[in-house]
Design a protein around this motif. Sequence first.
Motif, PDB file in Angstrom:
ATOM      1  N   HIS A 161      -6.533  12.400  -0.608  1.00 52.23           N
ATOM      2  CA  HIS A 161      -5.333  11.551  -0.651  1.00 52.23           C
ATOM      3  C   HIS A 161      -4.095  12.420  -0.446  1.00 52.23           C
ATOM      4  O   HIS A 161      -4.162  13.651  -0.438  1.00 52.23           O
ATOM      5  N   LYS A 196      -6.498   4.735  -8.717  1.00 58.27           N
ATOM      6  CA  LYS A 196      -6.683   4.266  -7.336  1.00 58.27           C
ATOM      7  C   LYS A 196      -5.901   5.195  -6.410  1.00 58.27           C
ATOM      8  O   LYS A 196      -4.783   5.600  -6.725  1.00 58.27           O
ATOM      9  N   THR A 235     -11.259   5.556  -5.635  1.00 62.08           N
ATOM     10  CA  THR A 235     -10.867   5.952  -6.992  1.00 62.08           C
ATOM     11  C   THR A 235     -10.935   7.465  -7.076  1.00 62.08           C
ATOM     12  O   THR A 235     -11.918   8.079  -6.646  1.00 62.08           O
ATOM     13  N   GLU A 288      -8.639   4.781   3.506  1.00 59.57           N
ATOM     14  CA  GLU A 288      -9.499   3.929   2.703  1.00 59.57           C
ATOM     15  C   GLU A 288      -9.044   4.049   1.262  1.00 59.57           C
ATOM     16  O   GLU A 288      -8.700   5.135   0.813  1.00 59.57           O
ATOM     17  N   TRP A 289      -9.010   2.918   0.559  1.00 60.78           N
ATOM     18  CA  TRP A 289      -8.661   2.996  -0.847  1.00 60.78           C
ATOM     19  C   TRP A 289      -9.907   3.385  -1.662  1.00 60.78           C
ATOM     20  O   TRP A 289     -10.988   2.843  -1.451  1.00 60.78           O
ATOM     21  N   LYS A 298      -5.287   6.366  -2.024  1.00 67.01           N
ATOM     22  CA  LYS A 298      -5.582   6.094  -0.615  1.00 67.01           C
ATOM     23  C   LYS A 298      -6.092   7.390   0.010  1.00 67.01           C
ATOM     24  O   LYS A 298      -5.372   8.376   0.101  1.00 67.01           O
ATOM     25  N   GLU A 344       0.830  -1.208   0.000  1.00 64.88           N
ATOM     26  CA  GLU A 344       0.000   0.000   0.000  1.00 64.88           C
ATOM     27  C   GLU A 344       0.858   1.248   0.000  1.00 64.88           C
ATOM     28  O   GLU A 344       0.613   2.201  -0.733  1.00 64.88           O
ATOM     29  N   ASP A 392       2.367   1.793  -3.375  1.00 70.72           N
ATOM     30  CA  ASP A 392       1.327   2.299  -4.293  1.00 70.72           C
ATOM     31  C   ASP A 392       1.073   3.770  -4.047  1.00 70.72           C
ATOM     32  O   ASP A 392       0.998   4.586  -4.966  1.00 70.72           O
ATOM     33  N   GLU A 393       0.925   4.096  -2.780  1.00 66.02           N
ATOM     34  CA  GLU A 393       0.584   5.445  -2.393  1.00 66.02           C
ATOM     35  C   GLU A 393       1.657   6.420  -2.861  1.00 66.02           C
ATOM     36  O   GLU A 393       1.373   7.480  -3.420  1.00 66.02           O
TER      37      GLU A 393
END
Lengths: 896, 109
Positions: free
Chosen positions: B25, B73, B67, B64-65, B75, A25, A28-29
Amino acid sequence: MLAELLSDIRYRLRATFRRDEMERELADELRAHMERETDKLVRGGMPVDEARRRAQLAFGGVERIKDDARDARGLAWIDIATQEIRYTTRALRARPGFTLAVVATLALGIGANAAMFGIVDRMLFRAPQYLRDPSSVGRVYLGSTFRGTEYVGEALEFPRYQDLTRWTSSFSQFAAIHIQPTGVGTGDASREMSVGVASATFFEFFNLRPALGRLFTAADDALPAGERVAVVSYGYWQVEDGGRRDIIGSKIQIGPVDFTVIGVAPRGFAGINTGDAPVAWVPLTSWASLRGPNFTENYSWGWLTVVARRKPGVSVASATADLSAAYQRSWLAQRAIEPAMPTIESAKPHAVFAPTQTERGPNAGPEARGILLVGAMAIVVLLVACANVANLLLARGVARRREIAVRLAMGVSRSRLLGHLIAESMLLALLGAVAGLLVARLVGGSLNALFGENAGNNVSPFDTRTLLYCVAITIGVGVLTGMLPAFHAGRSDVLTDLRSGARDSGYRRSRTRSVLVVVQAALCVILLVGAGLFVRSLINVRSLPLGYDADHVVYAQRNMRGVKLNDEQSRELMRRLVDGATTLPGVVSAATAASVPFYDHESTRLAVPGIDSVSRLGRFQMQRTSADYFTTVGTRILAGRGITVEDRRDSPRVIVVSQTMAKKLWPGKSGLGECVRVGSDTMPCSTVVGIAEDIKERHLSHEAEGNYYIVADQTEHTNSGMYVRVRGDGESSADPVRRGLQRLMPAGAYVTATPLSELIGGQQRGWKVGATIFIAFGILALTLGAIGLYSVIAFGVQQRSRELSIRIALGARVRGILGMVMGEGVRLAVIGVAMGAGLSLLSARSIATLLFDEPANDPLVFSVVAIVLLVVSIAASAIPAYRATRLDPNVALRAD
Amino acid sequence: LNKLDLPQGTLDLLILRTLSLEPQHGWAISERIHQVSKETLLIPQGSLYPALHRLERRGWIKAEWGTSDNNRKAKYYALTRAGLKQLDSERAAWKQLTAAVALVLDTGL
């Protein structure tokens, strides 16, 4: 607040157990962030490549951010630990030689400690298994003074045990026990095994739940005769009986009679003794009733070990005072029956309340006195090992200086670097500990044999206490060996190190390593001096003339086990045994005897015409024996003759006295032909027919004791033991002799045979233990020390290779280089020897009492040790010195 | 004046404040702070993500993931009830502090 805490825990758990997911995660972030930043720049009109570069630049090091995010997640320590372990494992695997050297060094150090700890713990500290609240329980010893000598013993008479129980108020529990080797089993299957005789109260000291059936209680153990019931040991139940449940109610023959098995003791229960667990426990009163009224009714037979438990709040001192008062009252009670007893004023009866471990009591053997010393020496060996490992790590730290500088420059925090170095030494210590436990297991058996039964049998290093001790010393070793290199690394200056690397800068900083080598040398000297002193003691004690030949003599004893013989039959059986023994192959001669050196002694009143009181001239020990005694045991007759077959029951009484006794009784005369009345002054004269050489019977010392020998057949007693002289060594002949004699015994009775050397050997054990352990430890430490010195010198040469090459290039002579390099090694050794010798002299007084005929500052031992160390140091530094002379200036100068 | 170093501890406050409007995000949070501060405050990227993880661990924000606008995608972080309370108290403390500091700085001594 609480919610925050819960959230914190939940998060950390997730971070710990779902870490892969979280790592993904995070990656990805961070990638998403970078993409957006790039998009934004592209939208502003920047070319894609340039935008990506700028975004990355603005972002900084991704890995660094990941690290910090991990820190924020609060699982940094797990991460770091696994990472470090992985990294370290890889680093150690890359250098197998180094790793092996370190692990082997630590294995020897830790192994020696694990093995010694087991023995020290068992002999001195560990409480008996199952014992409730061990600190309040103790053994009762009684002491009194007789002719100026104080005797302290733990063999108490039954009425005395009752008196102490009755007349003290400081104790909540009392029990009496007696461990007796006895024939167990029926017919041919019978063997001599140890049987525990105990009062029913004994079991109440322990938290015992029988493995089967029940333990005996006060109802089974009542005067005048208890029930013939037995509680067998767990081991006996498993081995002899196959663990069958129907053992309850079966019969087991112990001594002459059958006992009914009522229970099985829990596994490992051995009472308060450290040796083998008795195969069976029987009630004290039922045992005593078989042995006759002497055992319970009067003060004549001391046979019981008494244990007691202090009431809460009663100090050891007041408990002891209480016991002493009760003993004095008991003494008076005994004196009322036996008016010949000494008065309280002259005998000064007193009690000692000591821990249950005999080695902590007033009669502790020399092993106990030496064992703490030996344990301390094991720690010295460990320190030497640690110094060596620290040295190796330091050496590697210097070689890795550039690597460390690079890591520091790349932003590794110093605490993290410290953690890395500690992790490395911890991992090494752990490997060393595992290997060390294997070493301990390998040497455990021989150590136990060396220390004898008091060290406990069937021991393995893999018990909880030893393992805990090992964990503790392993952590200690890890920290100790890691600290120095870490401290050094932490101090290093990044710029200098980056520039010069491992090449030159190390040399001037090797002072720590030199100090370590000096310390090692000093510790070696201490151990080797100890070894020398104990070896000399052992040689002295072995060369002490005993006055008999311990190596070729077997002592055999018959045990009638309830078979009743009258006096004449008994004498006849002894005659048959002696005659039978001489016909056995390999046997030279045999003679009966009543006592065994260092084992039991006998004396009686002597009256000599013209001497007021023989006893005032000394303590004379009696031996009752038969023909051929002197040739059998190897005691020389200096004048006159020994005892022969002509000395029969009806022939004139004869006596042989030792040289010292003759000198004391008849100074200036030979003593031959004199008259001695044995037993009382109304007895007929025994004529002195021979003078024998002195023997060591009670103490191994130069003090000569007086001994006399009379003919057993000319007394009212019958001997039950005999000496057998064999051609081979006593050790291997004992069993053939036993088997040969057993055939002559009536059914049910049996014979035991022990080499005399074994009985004497116990006396020399203290010195043997000291010599063996010190030699082993000393050689170990010397080897480690030599490796340490070698590595320091070799490393110094490597570090200075440029400087040395320049010297060679400039025309330095080989001898000069050799002298320079070796001189340094020898210099360190000399300082170490001086320090070690000083420390040994300082501790001389504490060791002096453990030596035999050997001054603790024996100059011979000290000089030999000093020479050995110097020779070793020369050898250890010669190799690198020789290598230094071979340096090729071209190679060294062109490098880098 | 194009860049100011944030005093210790203020980053958390700024993140909480930004998230009190709506879930966001990481990148959007830093953009938002940059814009709202009239491009004075540049969040050091290296400390943004560790700070987010720290706040999440304390239970002040949750992640929370989801879109994002352009179907990527992302976070998303949102303020929790505990976070809201924390924001209020930190904000009050901050105001008190700045007022006090201003008082000292602006008063002719």
